[in-house]
Design a protein around this motif. Structure first.
Motif, PDB file in Angstrom:
ATOM      1  N   ALA A   1      -8.377  -3.224 -15.782  1.00 56.05           N
ATOM      2  CA  ALA A   1      -9.076  -3.332 -17.226  1.00 56.05           C
ATOM      3  C   ALA A   1     -10.785  -3.273 -16.811  1.00 56.05           C
ATOM      4  CB  ALA A   1      -8.431  -4.147 -17.980  1.00 56.05           C
ATOM      5  N   LEU A   2     -11.023  -4.395 -15.775  1.00 60.05           N
ATOM      6  CA  LEU A   2     -12.305  -4.565 -15.220  1.00 60.05           C
ATOM      7  C   LEU A   2     -12.741  -3.382 -14.878  1.00 60.05           C
ATOM      8  CD1 LEU A   2     -11.923  -8.481 -14.023  1.00 60.05           C
ATOM      9  CD2 LEU A   2     -12.959  -7.725 -16.302  1.00 60.05           C
ATOM     10  N   LEU A   3     -12.129  -2.594 -13.837  1.00 57.76           N
ATOM     11  CA  LEU A   3     -12.627  -1.506 -13.250  1.00 57.76           C
ATOM     12  C   LEU A   3     -13.076  -0.396 -14.184  1.00 57.76           C
ATOM     13  CD1 LEU A   3     -10.329  -1.497 -10.014  1.00 57.76           C
ATOM     14  CD2 LEU A   3     -12.828  -1.557 -10.218  1.00 57.76           C
TER      15      LEU A   3
ATOM     16  N   GLN B 135       0.939  -0.888   0.060  1.00 53.18           N
ATOM     17  CA  GLN B 135       0.171  -0.056   0.019  1.00 53.18           C
ATOM     18  C   GLN B 135       0.962   1.227   0.095  1.00 53.18           C
ATOM     19  OE1 GLN B 135      -2.350   1.150   3.465  1.00 53.18           O
ATOM     20  NE2 GLN B 135      -4.085   1.265   1.998  1.00 53.18           N
ATOM     21  N   LEU B 136       0.942   1.974  -0.970  1.00 55.30           N
ATOM     22  CA  LEU B 136       1.838   3.180  -1.321  1.00 55.30           C
ATOM     23  C   LEU B 136       1.197   4.362  -0.514  1.00 55.30           C
ATOM     24  CD1 LEU B 136       2.286   2.600  -4.995  1.00 55.30           C
ATOM     25  CD2 LEU B 136       3.661   1.907  -3.181  1.00 55.30           C
ATOM     26  N   TYR B 137      -0.092   4.765  -0.230  1.00 55.48           N
ATOM     27  CA  TYR B 137      -0.573   5.875   0.382  1.00 55.48           C
ATOM     28  C   TYR B 137      -1.713   5.398   1.206  1.00 55.48           C
ATOM     29  CZ  TYR B 137      -2.834   5.974  -4.105  1.00 55.48           C
ATOM     30  OH  TYR B 137      -3.556   5.592  -5.216  1.00 55.48           O
ATOM     31  N   PRO B 138      -2.351   6.254   2.192  1.00 59.48           N
ATOM     32  CA  PRO B 138      -3.592   5.734   2.920  1.00 59.48           C
ATOM     33  C   PRO B 138      -4.490   5.779   1.692  1.00 59.48           C
ATOM     34  CG  PRO B 138      -2.184   7.616   4.118  1.00 59.48           C
ATOM     35  CD  PRO B 138      -1.683   7.306   2.618  1.00 59.48           C
ATOM     36  N   GLY B 139      -5.313   4.478   1.973  1.00 57.93           N
ATOM     37  CA  GLY B 139      -6.541   4.427   0.907  1.00 57.93           C
ATOM     38  C   GLY B 139      -6.156   3.942  -0.346  1.00 57.93           C
ATOM     39  N   HIS B 140      -4.817   3.508  -0.552  1.00 56.42           N
ATOM     40  CA  HIS B 140      -4.465   2.926  -1.899  1.00 56.42           C
ATOM     41  C   HIS B 140      -4.971   1.356  -2.048  1.00 56.42           C
ATOM     42  CE1 HIS B 140      -1.218   0.609  -3.983  1.00 56.42           C
ATOM     43  NE2 HIS B 140      -1.916   1.192  -5.087  1.00 56.42           N
ATOM     44  N   ILE B 141      -5.541   1.135  -2.991  1.00 56.36           N
ATOM     45  CA  ILE B 141      -5.934  -0.507  -3.279  1.00 56.36           C
ATOM     46  C   ILE B 141      -5.010  -0.955  -4.333  1.00 56.36           C
ATOM     47  CG2 ILE B 141      -8.061  -1.754  -3.725  1.00 56.36           C
ATOM     48  CD1 ILE B 141      -9.833   0.232  -2.829  1.00 56.36           C
ATOM     49  N   PRO B 142      -3.970  -1.795  -4.198  1.00 61.61           N
ATOM     50  CA  PRO B 142      -3.388  -2.446  -4.965  1.00 61.61           C
ATOM     51  C   PRO B 142      -4.374  -3.228  -6.085  1.00 61.61           C
ATOM     52  CG  PRO B 142      -2.410  -2.821  -3.224  1.00 61.61           C
ATOM     53  CD  PRO B 142      -3.856  -2.236  -2.843  1.00 61.61           C
ATOM     54  N   THR B 143      -4.015  -3.210  -7.414  1.00 60.50           N
ATOM     55  CA  THR B 143      -4.910  -3.701  -8.360  1.00 60.50           C
ATOM     56  C   THR B 143      -3.902  -4.291  -9.557  1.00 60.50           C
ATOM     57  OG1 THR B 143      -5.355  -1.615  -9.191  1.00 60.50           O
ATOM     58  CG2 THR B 143      -6.935  -3.101  -7.998  1.00 60.50           C
ATOM     59  N   SER B 144      -4.192  -5.395 -10.013  1.00 63.68           N
ATOM     60  CA  SER B 144      -3.394  -5.965 -11.085  1.00 63.68           C
ATOM     61  C   SER B 144      -3.901  -5.362 -12.449  1.00 63.68           C
ATOM     62  CB  SER B 144      -3.699  -7.446 -11.221  1.00 63.68           C
ATOM     63  OG  SER B 144      -5.150  -7.541 -11.554  1.00 63.68           O
ATOM     64  N   PRO B 145      -3.222  -5.540 -13.535  1.00 65.33           N
ATOM     65  CA  PRO B 145      -3.644  -5.035 -14.919  1.00 65.33           C
ATOM     66  C   PRO B 145      -4.858  -5.462 -15.331  1.00 65.33           C
ATOM     67  CG  PRO B 145      -1.194  -5.448 -15.082  1.00 65.33           C
ATOM     68  CD  PRO B 145      -1.915  -5.929 -13.638  1.00 65.33           C
ATOM     69  N   LEU B 146      -5.393  -6.670 -15.046  1.00 65.29           N
ATOM     70  CA  LEU B 146      -6.566  -7.227 -15.252  1.00 65.29           C
ATOM     71  C   LEU B 146      -7.705  -6.645 -14.529  1.00 65.29           C
ATOM     72  CD1 LEU B 146      -8.554  -9.161 -16.777  1.00 65.29           C
ATOM     73  CD2 LEU B 146      -7.897 -10.913 -15.043  1.00 65.29           C
TER      74      LEU B 146
ATOM     75  N   TYR C 266     -23.177  11.884 -13.577  1.00 65.27           N
ATOM     76  CA  TYR C 266     -23.207  12.844 -12.413  1.00 65.27           C
ATOM     77  C   TYR C 266     -22.498  11.510 -11.394  1.00 65.27           C
ATOM     78  CZ  TYR C 266     -25.187  16.844 -14.382  1.00 65.27           C
ATOM     79  OH  TYR C 266     -25.138  17.989 -15.525  1.00 65.27           O
ATOM     80  N   ARG C 267     -22.087  10.457 -11.957  1.00 65.05           N
ATOM     81  CA  ARG C 267     -21.573   9.540 -10.901  1.00 65.05           C
ATOM     82  C   ARG C 267     -20.471   9.777 -10.688  1.00 65.05           C
ATOM     83  NH1 ARG C 267     -23.447   4.366  -9.583  1.00 65.05           N
ATOM     84  NH2 ARG C 267     -21.743   4.147  -8.536  1.00 65.05           N
ATOM     85  N   HIS C 268     -19.818  10.645  -9.948  1.00 64.68           N
ATOM     86  CA  HIS C 268     -18.589  11.300  -9.662  1.00 64.68           C
ATOM     87  C   HIS C 268     -17.586  10.152  -9.302  1.00 64.68           C
ATOM     88  CE1 HIS C 268     -19.601  15.217 -10.972  1.00 64.68           C
ATOM     89  NE2 HIS C 268     -20.481  15.147  -9.999  1.00 64.68           N
ATOM     90  N   ASP C 269     -18.070   9.217  -8.397  1.00 64.36           N
ATOM     91  CA  ASP C 269     -17.115   8.074  -8.060  1.00 64.36           C
ATOM     92  C   ASP C 269     -16.888   7.177  -9.020  1.00 64.36           C
ATOM     93  OD1 ASP C 269     -19.812   7.314  -8.430  1.00 64.36           O
ATOM     94  OD2 ASP C 269     -19.887   5.710  -6.861  1.00 64.36           O
ATOM     95  N   MET C 270     -17.776   6.943 -10.172  1.00 65.81           N
ATOM     96  CA  MET C 270     -17.424   6.166 -11.244  1.00 65.81           C
ATOM     97  C   MET C 270     -16.404   7.013 -12.271  1.00 65.81           C
ATOM     98  SD  MET C 270     -18.746   3.100 -10.951  1.00 65.81           S
ATOM     99  CE  MET C 270     -18.010   3.255  -9.135  1.00 65.81           C
ATOM    100  N   VAL C 271     -16.470   8.136 -12.531  1.00 66.99           N
ATOM    101  CA  VAL C 271     -15.600   8.906 -13.321  1.00 66.99           C
ATOM    102  C   VAL C 271     -14.578   8.983 -12.788  1.00 66.99           C
ATOM    103  CG1 VAL C 271     -15.243  11.257 -14.168  1.00 66.99           C
ATOM    104  CG2 VAL C 271     -17.739  10.600 -14.146  1.00 66.99           C
ATOM    105  N   ALA C 272     -14.305   9.002 -11.326  1.00 66.73           N
ATOM    106  CA  ALA C 272     -12.939   9.125 -10.737  1.00 66.73           C
ATOM    107  C   ALA C 272     -12.243   7.691 -10.913  1.00 66.73           C
ATOM    108  CB  ALA C 272     -13.094   9.233  -9.054  1.00 66.73           C
ATOM    109  N   VAL C 273     -12.814   6.661 -10.587  1.00 65.98           N
ATOM    110  CA  VAL C 273     -12.331   5.181 -11.077  1.00 65.98           C
ATOM    111  C   VAL C 273     -11.776   4.999 -12.312  1.00 65.98           C
ATOM    112  CG1 VAL C 273     -12.716   2.614 -11.177  1.00 65.98           C
ATOM    113  CG2 VAL C 273     -13.613   4.084  -9.141  1.00 65.98           C
ATOM    114  N   LEU C 274     -12.631   5.698 -13.321  1.00 63.93           N
ATOM    115  CA  LEU C 274     -12.349   5.644 -14.710  1.00 63.93           C
ATOM    116  C   LEU C 274     -11.197   6.347 -14.905  1.00 63.93           C
ATOM    117  CD1 LEU C 274     -13.094   4.870 -17.811  1.00 63.93           C
ATOM    118  CD2 LEU C 274     -14.304   6.859 -17.988  1.00 63.93           C
ATOM    119  N   GLY C 275     -10.963   7.609 -14.478  1.00 63.36           N
ATOM    120  CA  GLY C 275      -9.711   8.530 -14.475  1.00 63.36           C
ATOM    121  C   GLY C 275      -8.309   7.690 -14.049  1.00 63.36           C
ATOM    122  N   GLU C 276      -8.368   7.113 -13.044  1.00 61.80           N
ATOM    123  CA  GLU C 276      -7.321   6.420 -12.248  1.00 61.80           C
ATOM    124  C   GLU C 276      -6.964   4.945 -12.931  1.00 61.80           C
ATOM    125  OE1 GLU C 276      -7.800   5.985  -8.041  1.00 61.80           O
ATOM    126  OE2 GLU C 276      -9.177   7.603  -7.990  1.00 61.80           O
ATOM    127  N   THR C 277      -7.876   4.342 -13.867  1.00 53.69           N
ATOM    128  CA  THR C 277      -7.446   3.195 -14.387  1.00 53.69           C
ATOM    129  C   THR C 277      -6.894   3.161 -15.586  1.00 53.69           C
ATOM    130  OG1 THR C 277      -9.842   2.844 -14.674  1.00 53.69           O
ATOM    131  CG2 THR C 277      -8.878   1.785 -12.602  1.00 53.69           C
TER     132      THR C 277
END
Length: 234
Positions: free
Chosen positions: A26-28, A12-23, A41-52
């Motif tokens: 891709a699914l996220l 875990q690289l920083y507080p709240g970090h969730i380590p994930t594999s490339p696969l 307006y689902r800002h949580d989904m927009v945020a996940v899309l931006g990170e992945t």
């Protein structure tokens, strides 16, 4: 100092970090893209899309910041734009037309708060996680600089500007597919006036992440637009 955690061999690289594999990423990305298109307006989904999906764009943005004196300063100091760090009374007392006063006016008029920006979770680099956090926290300042409200039309225009500026796939997707929900009249204004202006401004402007906004509250919005190379809103 917070202890670093190990999760299934991942660090875990920083507080709240969730380590994930490339696969997993891709699914996220696929799931969040579908949800974000269904409800922009689902800002949580927009945020996940931006990170992945930001694995190429985020290092590029970080390098732009590292190679710019003000951007480098921001990376070193890691300022945050939140209600706990803003002196709202001081900003409200600044002259009309100043960045600080117009930013607070934008927050009040659109009933939004900087505290709604989600912290990063899926970026596997602590410095890049800050870069996407900073991008999120200056998003409302982009609305202020571009003179755009938070309705769907305004969001699409800002997304076009941000897509050109950042190269983040999330912004490109929002810019391209956001207009599908707009009326014919709004689409016409978007296509003939607003999108061409947003693209020209995005291409012409220097990197908006290289501005230490917290040290520029007194600066007139028009002056900052001119300094960055953003054309006056149509």
């Amino acid at each position: 100092k917070e202890e670093e955690e190990e999760e299934g061999g991942w660090q875990q690289l920083y507080p709240g970090h969730i380590p994930t594999s490339p696969l997993q990423k891709a699914l996220l990305a696929a799931g969040s893209a579908v949800m974000a298109l269904y409800d922009p307006y689902r800002h949580d989904m927009v945020a996940v899309l931006g990170e992945t999906t930001g694995c190429l764009a985020l290092p590029n943005l970080r390098d732009k910041m590292k190679n710019h004196p003000e951007g480098y300063h921001i990376l070193q100091e890691r300022p945050r734009i939140r209600l706990s760090t803003l002196d709202m009374g001081r900003l409200q007392g600044l002259p009309d037309g100043s960045l600080g006063r117009e930013y607070v006016r934008f927050l009040e008029d659109n009933k939004v708060s900087p505290d709604t920006r989600m912290p990063p979770k899926f970026v596997d680099d602590e410095e890049l996680a800050y870069v996407i956090q900073r991008y999120r926290e200056v998003h409302d300042l982009m609305h202020t600089l571009l003179g755009m409200p938070t309705n769907m039309l305004g969001e699409v225009v800002v997304k076009w500007f941000e897509a050109v500026q950042t190269g983040l796939p999330m912004c490109v997707l929002g810019a391209a597919l956001g207009p599908v929900r707009l009326s014919t009249r709004k689409l016409q204004v978007l296509a003939t006036e607003l999108v061409p202006w947003a693209i020209r401004s995005g291409l012409n402007a220097s990197c908006v992440l290289n501005v230490y906004y917290e040290q520029r509250w007194e600066q007139p919005v028009e002056s900052l637009r001119e300094e960055l190379g953003i054309f006056p809103p149509p």
